[in-house]
Every structure is written in structure tokens, then in C-alpha cells.
Design a protein around this motif. Structure first.
Motif, short mmCIF file in Angstrom:
data_model
loop_
_atom_site.label_atom_id
_atom_site.label_comp_id
_atom_site.label_asym_id
_atom_site.label_seq_id
_atom_site.Cartn_x
_atom_site.Cartn_y
_atom_site.Cartn_z
N ASP A 111 0.87 -1.17 0.00
CA ASP A 111 0.00 0.00 0.00
C ASP A 111 0.91 1.22 0.00
N TYR A 112 0.53 2.27 -0.73
CA TYR A 112 1.36 3.47 -0.74
C TYR A 112 0.51 4.72 -0.83
N SER A 113 1.06 5.82 -0.35
CA SER A 113 0.38 7.12 -0.42
C SER A 113 1.44 8.20 -0.59
N PHE A 114 1.04 9.32 -1.20
CA PHE A 114 1.99 10.41 -1.46
C PHE A 114 2.46 11.03 -0.15
N LYS A 115 3.77 11.31 -0.08
CA LYS A 115 4.34 11.92 1.12
C LYS A 115 4.82 13.34 0.85
N GLU A 116 5.80 13.51 -0.08
CA GLU A 116 6.37 14.84 -0.32
C GLU A 116 7.22 14.83 -1.59
N TYR A 117 7.63 16.02 -2.01
CA TYR A 117 8.60 16.15 -3.10
C TYR A 117 9.97 16.41 -2.48
N ILE A 118 11.00 15.71 -2.97
CA ILE A 118 12.36 15.94 -2.47
C ILE A 118 13.32 16.11 -3.65
N LYS A 119 14.46 16.78 -3.38
CA LYS A 119 15.47 16.97 -4.43
C LYS A 119 16.03 15.61 -4.86
N ALA A 120 16.26 15.48 -6.16
CA ALA A 120 16.78 14.21 -6.67
C ALA A 120 17.65 14.46 -7.89
N GLU A 121 18.65 13.59 -8.06
CA GLU A 121 19.53 13.68 -9.24
C GLU A 121 18.93 12.83 -10.36
N VAL A 122 17.95 13.41 -11.05
CA VAL A 122 17.33 12.69 -12.16
C VAL A 122 17.71 13.38 -13.47
N VAL A 123 17.76 12.58 -14.53
CA VAL A 123 18.16 13.10 -15.84
C VAL A 123 17.22 12.56 -16.92
N LYS A 124 17.15 13.31 -18.01
CA LYS A 124 16.37 12.86 -19.17
C LYS A 124 17.29 12.08 -20.10
N VAL A 125 16.85 10.88 -20.47
CA VAL A 125 17.62 10.04 -21.40
C VAL A 125 16.88 9.99 -22.73
N ASP A 126 17.58 10.38 -23.80
CA ASP A 126 17.01 10.34 -25.15
C ASP A 126 17.45 9.07 -25.86
N ILE A 127 16.56 8.54 -26.69
CA ILE A 127 16.90 7.39 -27.53
C ILE A 127 17.03 7.89 -28.98
N LEU A 128 18.15 7.57 -29.61
CA LEU A 128 18.42 8.03 -30.97
C LEU A 128 18.53 6.85 -31.93
N LEU A 129 17.90 6.95 -33.09
CA LEU A 129 18.04 5.97 -34.16
C LEU A 129 18.78 6.66 -35.30
N ASN A 130 19.99 6.20 -35.57
CA ASN A 130 20.85 6.83 -36.58
C ASN A 130 20.95 8.34 -36.37
N GLY A 131 21.09 8.74 -35.10
CA GLY A 131 21.29 10.15 -34.79
C GLY A 131 20.02 10.96 -34.65
N GLU A 132 18.84 10.36 -34.97
CA GLU A 132 17.56 11.07 -34.87
C GLU A 132 16.87 10.70 -33.57
N LYS A 133 16.46 11.71 -32.76
CA LYS A 133 15.77 11.44 -31.50
C LYS A 133 14.38 10.87 -31.74
#
Length: 599
Positions: free
Chosen positions: A471-493
Motif C-alpha cells: 500500500d502506498y500514499s503520497f508523502k512529499e517532493y524531495i530533491k533528486a539527481e534525475v536526468v532525461k535520457v534520449d533514444i536516438l536511431l541513426n542520430g535522430e531522437k
């Protein structure tokens, strides 16, 4: 009906502990339905509900029962049976004076049972413990009794033992409901105050709202105000809730019923809102009202581009009955036109997908689910990010905050090590560990929602052989080291495959996606590079080799330079083809991204 003879109650239980089956037996015993027209889970009228063994949409029903020479009205206010719908459960509980705490004799107390029980106690409900499935060969009634005793400190003589499927002990339980649950105590003379605990859309009548009246009297043709929107409506019809709606003249304090008032959209009559008279308003709205908060976001696109209009109409129809569904148009270079949708959780997402396919016959493809991030930029401004594509350039970001959940896991003692291992992999921070009895442990964690939404529940069931409950429920927002990862096919995102992950897991997740895509995308006449990148930095790469065409097959003789000339010509052609050729990505490749291990 006199207030003293009204009982408002609900049934709280974990998934598949027999809540809907018990409701069926209560309806039979009070002659609401006859035994010869028995239908399993009569309150679960959606195919999905019966297949999955859960209650998705809450229902309510009124029963009449003769006890010790007096007629009693029993209002069973049903509750949804999954953690995604915990807010709806809280509003149903707020409408009652008592709750049946239903526990499976073979499975014992589960995480969701504990969560809902505490919610019921917070609403000052009278708890009636009930052990179900006592007829099963694997039933351990004595152990389950001890668990309930330890949990709520109640004498085991007060625990009812039943078999909802076989109808054992239901009549005794029904009398216990009347004797133990207190009657409502509303004041008829006060201004009207009623709680909306559910609402749904009727094609011919508009929105039907289900209410529990706390104070005052509400009659047909009264002018009412919904306090969260401050909109006024005139009541066309009201009444009581049987298998069919039973029209009446008025609803009094303590009673439960329905109201039809020419309301056009479910979003105007939200669950938890307060209904009062327009010309004599109550001073304060009932506590606990919240706007629905989507936690998981995913893009929904039609597989066939011509289905876009049909998909838009279908989502509009679903939203008429589900105000917590949020969507807006989205355009993807890879998938075309579709919608970015917000859901309460992964089950909610699965239900919407299934309903779009079953009820509206629209084949769809969904993008990798994501959660809501709060991004603070270097210039001091803030952005809310629902879609990985919208993530700003890393150099412009000061810090990112991610949602963290309070997670409670109940598991047999022999699987504690397995659970600790997977929660550690998912960045879980253990807060508490408590032994419920000799055989089971309750574990409490703070865990990022990003780590839960993918496949955590499946992993949890896998490492515990199906015994763990969560069981889970929302607690809070905290700082995090998250990044966006792009997938490229022959150089095209490929924007539809972009995802957000924790910095430490970016390589592992990225490599997993590139490997899976390399297996899913068919070979072309030129080499295809599949890469995962953060900004301009390449993290991982997989390569699909070119499909070989034997151009020298026609050279059956002559000088070697003839073959070299043909191979050079082919090489130039492939180079040119790679520059202008596009990679065809089949639907299976998008679906395969879901299967990547996110540990």
C-alpha cells in the motif's frame, strides 16, 4: 425512516478477500435480489471488475431488514478495492458510521486492509471484524483471530466468522451490524449539509450524484449549491438507491440517496464536495475535499492515424464517468497525434487502456509512463514537467524534485531478505520494521514514485511468490539527481521513447532499452545505430547490422577488379541510403520498451 433505525456502513478489505461476494449475500438475505437471479458480484457490473476480482467503480445500495420487530434501513456504501482509488475510499468511509473489516482466513491481514482500517479509525467508525472463507481447506481461523486481536485490540469473541460464498454466518453478521453500528446523529433543523461520495454520468439524465445527508432536509425542486465550485442547480429528482433508483420526495439527515439536478459533467460534481441549499447555506463545507491528483502520466496514441478523432471522442466519454482522468493533445514525431494523459496510478492507466480497446474498439499504443517533476531553473523560475520531452536543457536546471511515497509492505518472514534487496535497488529508505506475528512482517519505506510505476509491484509479487501486499500514499517532493535520457536511431531522437531516470541508473536503463530495440527492429539495407544519450553525451549503443545483398552473385568469371567495383558501388549506395533512408520502427518495438528491467 427514523434516524435510530438507519445504519450506514461499508466493507473494507484487501483485493480478493470476498467483499463483493459478501455484498451479494447481504442483498439476498434482505430480499433486494432473489436467489434464483443470483449473479456473482452484482455490485461489480463491469467485465473488468469481475475478471480482475477488484472493485473499480464504487456502488451504494439500500437494504431493509426486520430485526426484533422493527424495520431497519441499511445503507451499504461500497468502496473501490485498489490503492489507486484511496481518496474515493476515504470519502465513502466519511459517509458511514461503521465498517466491516473483512479478512481472508487463508491469507490473513494484508497491507491494504491495515491502511483502510486506519482510515476508518480516523473517521471514528465502529469497526466490526469479520473473518471470511472459513470453509476453505487452507483457512487458518485461529491465527487470523490473533492478528486481528493484535491489530485493533478486540476480544476474539467479538469477531464474526463467515463464508460469503456458502452463506455461512451471514444472518448473524446482519444482526451484528444493527446491534453494533451506531445510528446517524444529524440535525433536521440545521441548514442542509450533504457529502457527495460518488457521481456518475447517465446518458439521458446527466450526472447522478450519490449523497449522504448530514444535516437538514433536501426535497425535490430545491435549489442547491455545490460548495467547491459555487454553482447552483435545481433538483429534478431524488430518491433512494436500490438495484434500480427509487424516486422519493425528500432525503433527511442520516439518509443516503441520489440527486439528479441537470448537472452536465462529473467534473462539476466532484467526490468529496458539499451540497447545501442556495438560499440557506451551511457555514462550513465538510472536511476532506481534494481535487483529483494524477500521479502517473503517459502518452496515448492511436495505432492507425485515422482513429485520432475516435480516440478523442472516446476519452471524452470516459472522462464523463471518471473526473480523475486528465488528458490534453500531444504531438509526437514518431507516433503522430495523440494525447498526454494523467492517471491516479498504474492500475488506473491499465483500466483506461482496456476500456478504450473493449468499449470503443480503438487499438492504441502508450508511451513509457512517467511521473510529475518540479524543476527549478537557474533564473529562479519553476516548471512542472509531466512529459520527458518537455524537460529543459540540463545547463538551465538548478535542481529537480521528485515525488516520494510512503510505502507499507506486508510479507511472510522468509521473504524479508528478498524484499529488502529489491527496495534497496529501487532507492527505498527503510523507516520501520514490525512483526505482526511469528509468520509475517510489516515493512515501511520512503520510496520514489518513479521507482514504483514501472514494474515494482510485479517484482514484489515475484520475489515473494505472490504473498507480499503493498500500500502506498503520497508523502512529499524531495530533491533528486534525475536526468532525461534520449533514444536516438541513426542520430535522430525518437521523442516517444525518451524517459527520465535517476542519474546512477541512466546507463543501465539506457543500455536495456537499446538492447531491446536492437532485437525488436527488423534489419534494413543499411546499418542502424541505436543510442541512449543525456544531452550530447552518449551513454550506450547497440547496432543492427545491415541486411546483406550479394551483388557479386552475377559475376561468374573475369578479373577480381569487377567484383571490387560492384562492392564499392554497393558501399556508396548504402552510404547514400543511410543519409536519406528512414528507419521503420514497428509497434512491437515501442511495446518492448515496457519490458526493460528497471531495477
Amino acid at each position: 425512516m427514523k434516524q435510530n433505525n438507519i445504519r450506514n456502513f461499508c466493507i473494507i478489505a484487501h483485493i480478493d478477500h470476498g467483499k463483493s461476494t459478501l455484498a451479494d449475500r447481504l442483498l439476498e438475505l434482505t430480499n433486494v435480489i432473489s436467489k434464483d437471479r443470483r449473479a456473482e458480484q452484482i455490485l461489480d457490473d463491469m467485465d473488468l471488475e469481475r475478471e480482475r476480482g477488484i472493485t473499480i467503480k464504487a456502488h451504494a445500495i439500500c437494504m431493509h431488514y426486520l430485526h426484533k420487530g422493527e424495520n431497519y434501513t441499511l445503507n451499504l456504501i461500497d468502496t473501490p478495492g485498489h490503492v489507486d482509488f484511496s481518496y474515493e475510499v476515504s470519502r465513502s468511509l466519511a459517509s458511514c458510521e461503521g465498517a466491516l473489516l473483512l479478512v481472508d482466513a487463508a491469507q490473513g491481514i494484508e497491507a491494504q486492509t491495515v491502511s483502510n482500517m486506519y482510515m476508518a479509525l480516523n473517521n471514528d467508525l465502529e469497526i466490526i471484524p469479520v473473518i471470511n472463507k472459513i470453509d476453505l481447506p487452507g483457512a487458518d481461523v485461529e491465527t487470523t483471530e490473533h492478528e486481528i486481536e493484535d491489530l485493533i485490540g478486540i476480544e476474539k469473541e467479538s469477531i464474526f466468522k463467515i463464508s460469503a460464498k456458502e452463506g455461512i454466518g451471514i444472518d448473524v453478521l446482519l444482526q451484528g451490524i444493527i446491534d453494533k453500528i451506531p445510528s446517524p446523529d444529524g440535525d433536521l433543523g440545521k441548514p442542509l449539509k450533504a457529502l457527495i461520495f460518488d457521481s456518475y454520468f447517465n446518458t439521458y439524465r446527466g450526472v447522478v450524484i450519490l449523497v449522504r445527508v448530514y444535516d437538514g432536509i433536501i426535497s425535490k425542486n430545491d435549489s442547491i449549491t455545490l460548495m467547491s465550485t459555487d454553482k447552483n442547480y435545481e433538483i429534478e429528482e431524488l430518491g433512494y438507491l436500490g438495484i434500480e433508483m427509487i424516486p422519493g420526495k425528500e432525503l433527511k439527515a442520516g439518509e443516503v440517496g441520489y440527486i439528479i439536478a441537470n448537472i452536465k459533467e462529473v467534473a462539476e460534481a466532484r467526490v468529496g464536495d458539499t451540497v447545501t441549499h442556495t438560499n440557506r447555506k451551511c457555514e462550513k463545507a465538510l472536511p476532506g475535499f481534494e481535487q483529483p491528483k494524477p500521479m502517473v502520466y503517459s502518452g496515448i496514441f492511436p495505432i492507425a492515424g485515422e482513429d485520432y478523432e475516435s480516440l478523442r471522442d472516446s476519452l471524452g466519454k470516459l472522462k464523463l464517468n471518471d473526473s480523475s482522468l486528465v488528458y490534453e493533445p500531444e504531438n509526437s514525431l514518431a507516433l503522430g497525434f495523440g494525447f498526454r494523459c494523467g492517471f491516479l496510478g498504474m492500475l488506473h492507466l491499465e483500466i483506461v487502456k482496456e476500456r478504450l480497446l473493449r468499449e470503443y474498439n480503438i487499438p492504441i499504443i502508450t508511451t513509457t509512463p512517467s511521473v510529475k517533476f518540479l524543476v527549478t531553473l537557474t533564473d529562479g523560475t519553476s516548471k512542472i514537467i509531466y512529459n520527458p520531452v518537455d524537460m529543459p536543457d540540463p545547463v538551465k536546471i538548478d535542481f529537480i524534485q521528485e515525488p516520494v511515497m510512503d510505502v507499507e509492505i506486508i510479507v511472510p518472514t522468509e521473504f524479508v531478505g528478498n524484499i529488502m534487496k529489491i527496495t534497496l535497488e529501487r532507492r527505498g529508505i527503510q523507516k520501520n520494521m514490525q512483526y505482526i506475528d511469528d509468520k509475517r512482517v510489516s515493512l515501511s519505506y520512503d520510496m520514489p514514485l518513479l521507482e514504483i510505476v514501472y514494474d515494482f509491484y510485479d517484482k514484489l509479487k515475484s520475489v515473494s511468490r505472490g504473498y507480499a501486499s503493498m500500500d502506498y500514499s503520497f508523502k512529499e517532493y524531495i530533491k533528486a539527481e534525475v536526468v532525461k535520457v534520449d533514444i536516438l536511431l541513426n542520430g535522430e531522437k525518437v521523442d516517444a521513447m525518451s524517459f527520465i531516470s535517476h542519474k546512477e541508473k541512466a546507463y543501465r536503463w539506457g543500455k536495456g532499452v537499446t538492447d531491446v530495440l536492437a532485437e525488436s527492429i527488423p534489419k534494413h539495407l543499411f546499418k542502424i545505430a541505436i543510442q541512449a544519450s543525456i544531452g550530447g553525451k552518449i551513454l550506450a549503443r547497440s547496432t543492427i547490422s545491415a541486411m546483406r545483398k550479394n551483388v557479386t552473385a552475377k559475376c561468374y568469371g573475369g578479373d577480381i577488379t569487377r567484383k571490387k567495383k560492384l562492392l564499392e558501388k554497393q558501399k556508396e549506395g548504402k552510404k547514400r541510403m543511410k543519409e536519406i533512408g528512414s528507419v521503420e520502427v514497428p509497434q512491437e518495438a515501442f511495446l518492448s520498451v515496457f519490458k526493460v528491467d528497471r531495477a
